[in-house]
Design an enzyme around this catalytic site. Structure first.
Site, PDB file in Angstrom:
ATOM      1  N   ASP A 536      66.226  51.849  41.292  1.00  0.00           N
ATOM      2  CA  ASP A 536      66.992  52.017  40.644  1.00  0.00           C
ATOM      3  C   ASP A 536      67.159  51.666  39.240  1.00  0.00           C
ATOM      4  O   ASP A 536      67.068  50.406  38.916  1.00  0.00           O
ATOM      5  CB  ASP A 536      69.182  52.523  40.905  1.00  0.00           C
ATOM      6  CG  ASP A 536      70.127  53.334  40.131  1.00  0.00           C
ATOM      7  OD1 ASP A 536      69.523  53.843  40.015  1.00  0.00           O
ATOM      8  OD2 ASP A 536      70.530  52.399  40.100  1.00  0.00           O
ATOM      9  N   GLU A 589      62.730  54.661  39.111  1.00  0.00           N
ATOM     10  CA  GLU A 589      63.805  55.531  38.621  1.00  0.00           C
ATOM     11  C   GLU A 589      63.736  55.404  36.854  1.00  0.00           C
ATOM     12  O   GLU A 589      64.469  54.513  36.480  1.00  0.00           O
ATOM     13  CB  GLU A 589      65.306  56.224  39.004  1.00  0.00           C
ATOM     14  CG  GLU A 589      66.241  56.967  38.582  1.00  0.00           C
ATOM     15  CD  GLU A 589      67.230  56.122  37.881  1.00  0.00           C
ATOM     16  OE1 GLU A 589      67.973  57.123  37.704  1.00  0.00           O
ATOM     17  OE2 GLU A 589      67.409  55.100  38.117  1.00  0.00           O
TER      18      GLU A 589
END
Length: 867
Positions: A536, A589
């Site tokens: 993330d 990401e």
């Protein structure tokens, strides 16, 4: 009778004073020894009495021999006797004074100090040239001295094992225990039972006349109970030198086996080894249910410059709650959860729990073939879910009974779990982690989570997990200023504070912190058989100026804005995971144009950096552009046509995943079907057409839960998907079930069609047929497999039927048939289809020698394959 003279009185007085001083010194020694063995059993008393009797006899013999040396062989008259007596007494008085001066012992004397030995001669006069007689040491006080006592009470002792426990000292073995709230402590060694003296403040001590430290236990009496336990301070360190060396270098790839709470058998005794990294601490103690949450009596020892503190506690096992009580550099104390805890209490409780795994895996077949084919060259469609809200109220084991069957029925190859690592605030969805090594206790134990992963693997479904190494929350019981100073976070406040989320960023330049995170990535893959990590917020890690204004950040050593420490960390993490766990995939990401996110770490790019080493990258550009196009009314889409074609300009610069994730269906962004323009029929038609376009586009697919059946409401972690939309009693159930049936067929055809995934990362696997039909809102392209077999995908994003729409196709295909049509009646469409095989015509079109004429349904995507 010889008359007494004044000189005789003075002689006697000197002799009596000398004897009195000697007696007082002896009494002090005797009293200390008697206090140490007070209430001891008869064997100990007999041994002490025997030693005293021996000492008394030896002293008498010495006095007689001294007197005999100064007396004539024949006692002829009293005068000679008096002279001899006078000489003997004078000498004895001088010796006694010197001896008494030497024998003075402080009231509290540490066991480490040596007492001045008293020389005792036994037996007959030695020969003139014989060796001196043996020395008998004088016993010392066994009590903890004032300095150690103060450090232990204040929680600032680095080496409690050197003070507490059993230690040989002059006069025997000193036993010392530190047990606050205890009423008494008794040493039990074989037949010996000796109650230690209560020294106050929880300290107990005793000196037993033993030649060596025996195997012993402690009986610790509290009000209403007595604990029979091993002494934690009799054990050697349970952490090896190799572990310490690797930790010191930041290269311990299985860090969880060295730090945290590890149930084990150590020196033949079962218990738990507790270890924690806290280099700035003045002292660390262990607090838990086993000591009434008062860590004072359980101080840990420092293992040198490593910054590691260690304590093996016998008798402590699985299920015990604990935390570390850390004395900060300023002397204040803080109670902290274990950063390496593998199990935690259910939030809002925050304690760590001693845990050991007993799960027996049954996914051997899955693991054996996992590495057979690269993810880039295999079907890869992902169902993203938030476990706590997918079916609210279900545990890991209950989910294991439902989730694998549901995902398998829909045909997805993988599930992606939003963060499962422990987090205090459910509203963060798991993206603000406090327990990096513990699956959230909201749904069960770590073994329960393993059971779920195992069930998914046995159903043929891979498991990806969101992983959050970018930041952590500021909770004062977790990582923030863990040992009183910046430790896991960067020491520069500008670098430490995350500007968007109110959290703290990791200090990637500190090798122990990198080790903590790299080992964590390996941990999930090795211990929980996770098949991939979606990392993330990578962009926030890569740039020093991320969400920061000028003046709020400092350039790197080269004057740039790249976070060189974060780059090195990501490269190390990816290289380590791929080396240790074949078959896994890491996914970034990353929302910027950083060069080389999925390039190998040893391949240098034009910017001078090696690749970050990820396997895949979320294609955030495609997501934003394509969704923006779809939100426009069809009449306006021709002005945004490039938003659907631009992705192919950079499609092969990285290895991409096409994500329709949770981030796109929350916070006012609306659910996927609700983004679409038009009435309810048109919204569903657009939704289906978009999914058909997405599944045919180069890249892997990811769809968030609820979007597979066109849920109209935004997702909420409080209640999860609107499953009631699929209830047959609901009037529009068929509309939602039709979209779910389409998703199932998309996955089924996709997995059976190599052109859709075999060359996802190769430009040779894609060709535009028509990419500039903006007036028609039509996109058509070919996908190829390694054998050159094509698939033709055509999307019509206008609400009109286009009959006999001509498309140029390869002349090597004798006929085409429709393999999927999102407008089919079974999906809720108008059922405009091409039921018969379509044969090419020799009319050139779109730069090709042959062409076909097809009927394009309204707001639909059609897939055609060679017949």
């Amino acid at each position: 009778m010889t008359p007494r003279t004044p000189s005789d009185d003075s002689k006697k007085s000197a002799e009596e004073n000398s004897a009195a001083q000697e007696t007082k010194a002896a009494k002090r020694v005797k009293k200390a020894a008697e206090t140490a063995v007070e209430k001891a059993a008869s064997p100990a008393k007999k041994a002490a009495k025997k030693a005293t009797a021996t000492k008394t006899t030896a002293k008498k013999a010495t006095a007689k021999k001294a007197a005999a040396k100064k007396t004539t062989a024949k006692k002829t008259d009293a005068k000679k006797t008096a002279v001899a007596k006078k000489t003997a007494v004078a000498k004895k008085t001088t010796v006694a004074k010197k001896t008494a001066a030497k024998k003075k012992i402080p009231a509290q004397k540490t066991a480490a100090r040596k007492a001045t030995p008293t020389k005792v001669t036994a037996g007959k006069n030695p020969a003139p040239n014989s060796a001196p007689p043996p020395e008998v040491p004088v016993a010392v006080s066994p009590a903890v001295d004032a300095g150690d006592r103060e450090r232990l009470l204040s929680g600032a002792h680095h080496s409690p094992h050197s003070v507490l426990g059993a230690h040989p000292v002059p006069g025997g073995v000193a036993f010392r225990a530190f047990r606050p709230y205890a009423l008494s402590v008794t040493v039990v060694a074989g037949d010996l039972r000796a109650e230690l003296h209560d020294d106050g403040d929880g300290f107990f001590s005793g000196l037993l006349p033993l030649r060596e430290v025996p195997a012993y236990r402690l009986l610790v009496a509290y009000e209403g109970t007595v604990q029979d336990t091993e002494d934690a301070y009799r054990f050697l360190p349970a952490l090896g030198d190799l572990d310490l060396h690797l930790i010191g270098e930041g290269r311990h790839e299985q860090l969880w086996t060295a730090l945290g709470a590890q149930p084990m058998t150590h020196q033949g005794v079962t218990g738990t080894r507790f270890t924690v990294w806290a280099p700035n601490a003045r002292g660390v103690s262990l607090a838990g249910t086993f000591n009434f949450w008062d860590g004072t009596g359980y101080p840990m020892r420092s293992l040198g410059s490593s910054g590691i503190w260690e304590l093996f506690v016998p008798g402590i096992g699985e299920g015990e709650l604990y935390k570390f009580e850390i004395t900060r550099p300023d002397g204040s104390r803080t109670l902290r959860a274990d950063p390496m805890a593998r199990r935690t209490e259910t939030p809002p409780n925050t304690s760590s729990i001693v845990d050991a795994s007993h799960h027996e895996w049954g996914d051997e077949e899955w693991l054996a073939r996992r590495a057979d084919k690269s993810a880039h060259e295999a079907p890869f469609s992902v169902y993203e879910i938030h476990l706590p809200s997918w079916r609210p109220g279900l545990t890991y084991r209950q989910l294991a009974e439902q989730l694998p069957a549901y995902v398998k029925d829909l045909g997805f190859t993988h599930v992606e779990l939003m963060p499962v690592a422990e987090h205090p605030f459910g509203g963060s969805w798991g993206y603000q982690v406090t327990g990096f090594y513990a699956p959230t206790a909201r749904l069960g134990t770590p073994d329960d989570f393993k059971y779920l992963v195992d069930a998914l693997h046995q159903a043929g479904i891979g498991v990806l997990m969101d992983w959050v190494p970018a930041h952590f929350p500021r909770d004062d019981w977790a990582l923030a200023e863990f040992d009183g100073r910046t430790l896991y976070e960067h020491e520069d406040p500008l670098r430490a504070a995350h500007p968007d989320w109110g959290t703290l960023e990791f200090d990637y330049g500190r090798h122990e912190v990198r080790n903590f995170l790299v080992a964590n990535a390996v941990y999930w893959c090795e211990e929980f058989h996770i098949d991939g990590l979606r990392v993330d917020a990578v962009a926030s890690m890569l740039y020093l100026d991320y969400s920061r204004e000028p003046g709020q950040w400092l350039p790197n050593e080269h004057g740039g804005r790249e976070n060189l420490d974060a780059v090195a960390f990501l490269q190390e993490m990816n290289a380590t995971v791929y080396r240790r766990v074949p078959g896994v995939v890491t996914i970034a990401e990353e929302s910027t144009a950083w060069d080389g996110v999925t390039r190998a770490t040893h391949h240098m790019g034009p910017g001078g950096f090696g690749g970050l080493g990820f396997g895949l990258k979320w294609n955030m550009g495609w997501m934003h552009d394509s969704l923006d196009y779809m939100t426009h009314e069809p009449v306006h889409r021709k002005f945004h046509h490039h938003e659907m074609t631009f992705s192919m300009v950079y499609a092969y610069s990285e290895n991409y995943v096409l994500p329709i994730s949770h981030d796109e269906v929350v916070h006012g962004k609306r659910a996927l079907v609700s983004k679409m323009p038009g009435d309810w029929w048109q919204q569903r038609a657009n939704h289906r057409a978009y999914l058909g376009f997405m599944w045919a586009h180069p890249g892997k697919q990811l769809l968030f839960m609820g979007q597979e059946f066109a849920q109209g409401a935004e997702w909420s972690e409080a209640h999860g998907p609107d499953w009631w939309l699929l209830d047959p009693a609901y009037g529009a159930e068929a509309d939602h079930r039709g979209v779910r049936d389409l998703v199932r067929d998309l996955n089924t055809v996709y997995r059976a069609t190599p052109p859709l995934w075999q060359l996802d990362t190769e430009p040779s696997g894609f060709e535009w047929v028509v990419g500039d039909a903006a007036e028609d809102n039509v996109f058509a392209f070919l996908r190829y497999d390694t054998e050159g077999v094509p698939l033709l995908s055509v999307s019509n994003f206008s609400p009109v039927v286009r009959h006999d729409y001509r498309l140029g196709v390869p002349d090597t295909v004798p006929a085409w048939h429709e393999t999927l049509n999102t407008d089919a009646a079974k999906y809720g469409g108008s059922d405009v289809t091409n039921p018969d095989p379509i044969k090419p015509e020799p009319q050139g079109w779109h730069g090709r020698a042959a062409s076909i004429r097809v009927t394009l349904p309204p707001l639909a995507t059609v897939w055609l394959r060679p017949a």
